[in-house]
Write an enzyme that holds these catalytic residues in place. Structure first.
Site, short mmCIF file in Angstrom:
data_model
loop_
_atom_site.label_atom_id
_atom_site.label_comp_id
_atom_site.label_asym_id
_atom_site.label_seq_id
_atom_site.Cartn_x
_atom_site.Cartn_y
_atom_site.Cartn_z
N GLN A 116 -18.36 17.20 2.38
CA GLN A 116 -17.24 18.04 3.18
C GLN A 116 -16.83 18.59 4.37
OE1 GLN A 116 -13.84 17.00 1.64
NE2 GLN A 116 -12.93 17.96 3.30
N ASP A 153 -17.33 7.66 4.46
CA ASP A 153 -16.16 8.20 5.62
C ASP A 153 -16.23 8.35 6.61
OD1 ASP A 153 -14.27 10.60 4.11
OD2 ASP A 153 -16.40 12.24 4.27
N LYS A 206 -9.65 14.61 -4.44
CA LYS A 206 -11.23 13.06 -4.33
C LYS A 206 -11.13 12.83 -5.81
CE LYS A 206 -11.77 14.19 0.30
NZ LYS A 206 -12.99 14.92 1.24
#
Length: 326
Positions: A130, A153, A86
């Site tokens: 994450q 997200d 990422k």
């Protein structure tokens, strides 16, 4: 007296015997036809090129670029690699990135404080934690603190709730489900009116994927560890999206001839011959699927690159919204 409520919080632990039947009556006769491969890398490159152009234009016009902050807890090998990919993608697109790494045994307050700092930082337009987090951390509490306007997200309860409700629009759609549908659309796969099966019901992939497919007017069925005759249900679907995390779960006899198969599963398996010491295996038995399906995604190289591209896209959209840039 009313019947007791059934808990919806059962863990999605797939039992060892949750596999397709090996009895002769259940086996399809595979032909030699090979399915078309949905190249996620190619589609991702096209999207990321467009994003880089937009970021460059933003920098020239207003002297600012999008900023993405990543919080990673612990040393999970797969999480470390995902974060590295990422960050590299951000650099290539001209997006600023910031990473906060915390030890596995950190306190919940440490994660929350990092989130609060990024929430207040005007140079940060997207934040992601994450997942999964270590078990001692309350994932729900952590995500509740995340600023809705920076939830690139798409896991904030309000984003998921708005995705589920007709007439409402989420600020962000979760990246992997968004990538799955983007692959289908860009490949010319018809979704409207089709039967779709989603294998897995996690908050990260399964649930939002089913909601997003419904938004595109598919008729959606979800398969989970307690589903009876999963192979029969899956074999009636025009579109199969598997996100169970069980290697080779989906065999050829789970797939309707000519169906479209999207494999989200990525289970690491030790392999010293690979650069990182392991290779990824999908949920779908590729060798069998390619002889039955019309279209199938590889692992790796299918959905994964689209997930990263959708993260960059969401971050750019967030920056444009916050900075009022069109």
């Amino acid at each position: 007296m009313s019947p007791p409520l059934v808990s919806l919080d059962l863990p999605d632990i797939w039992p060892p015997n949750f596999t397709s039947s090996d009895t002769p009556s259940m086996q399809k006769s595979f032909n030699e036809r090979t399915a078309a491969v949905l190249d996620g890398k190619l589609v991702s490159m096209e999207i990321r090129s467009r994003i880089a152009d937009e970021v460059s234009r933003m920098k020239k016009c207003i002297g600012k670029v999008p900023g993405l902050a990543v919080i990673v807890v612990g040393q999970r090998r797969d999480s470390q690699i995902y974060v590295r990919n990422k960050i590299k993608a951000c650099e290539e697109a001209g997006i600023k990135s910031f990473v906060t790494e915390l030890p596995t045994d950190c306190a919940e307050v440490d994660v929350c404080n990092a989130l609060l700092r990024f929430n207040k930082d005007p140079s940060i337009h997207g934040i992601l934690v994450q997942l999964p987090l270590p078990q001692h951390l309350n994932e729900e509490k952590v995500l509740d603190i995340l600023s809705l306007e920076k939830d690139v997200d798409g896991f904030h309860p309000l984003n998921i709730g708005n995705l589920a409700m007709r007439g409402r629009e989420p600020l962000f759609i979760p990246c992997t489900p968004k990538g799955c549908v983007e692959l289908l659309i860009r490949s010319g796969v018809e979704i409207i009116g089709k039967k779709a099966v989603v294998i897995g019901r996690s908050n990260i992939v399964g649930l939002p994927t089913s909601l997003l497919l419904q938004r595109h007017h598919a008729t959606v069925t979800i398969i989970h560890p307690l589903t009876d005759s999963p192979e029969k249900i899956a074999s009636e679907a025009d579109i199969v999206v598997s996100a169970a995390g069980v290697p080779n779960l989906v065999r050829g006899n789970w797939i309707k001839p000519g169906a479209v198969v999207i494999d989200v599963g990525t289970t690491p398996v030790e392999d010293p011959s690979c650069e990182d010491g392991y290779r990824l295996i999908g949920d779908v038995c590729y060798e069998e699927a390619e002889k039955v399906a019309s279209v199938v995604t590889p692992v790796p190289g299918g959905v994964g690159p689209l997930t990263v591209a959708m993260l960059l896209s969401n971050t750019l959209d967030s920056a444009k919204r916050i900075l009022d840039f069109n």
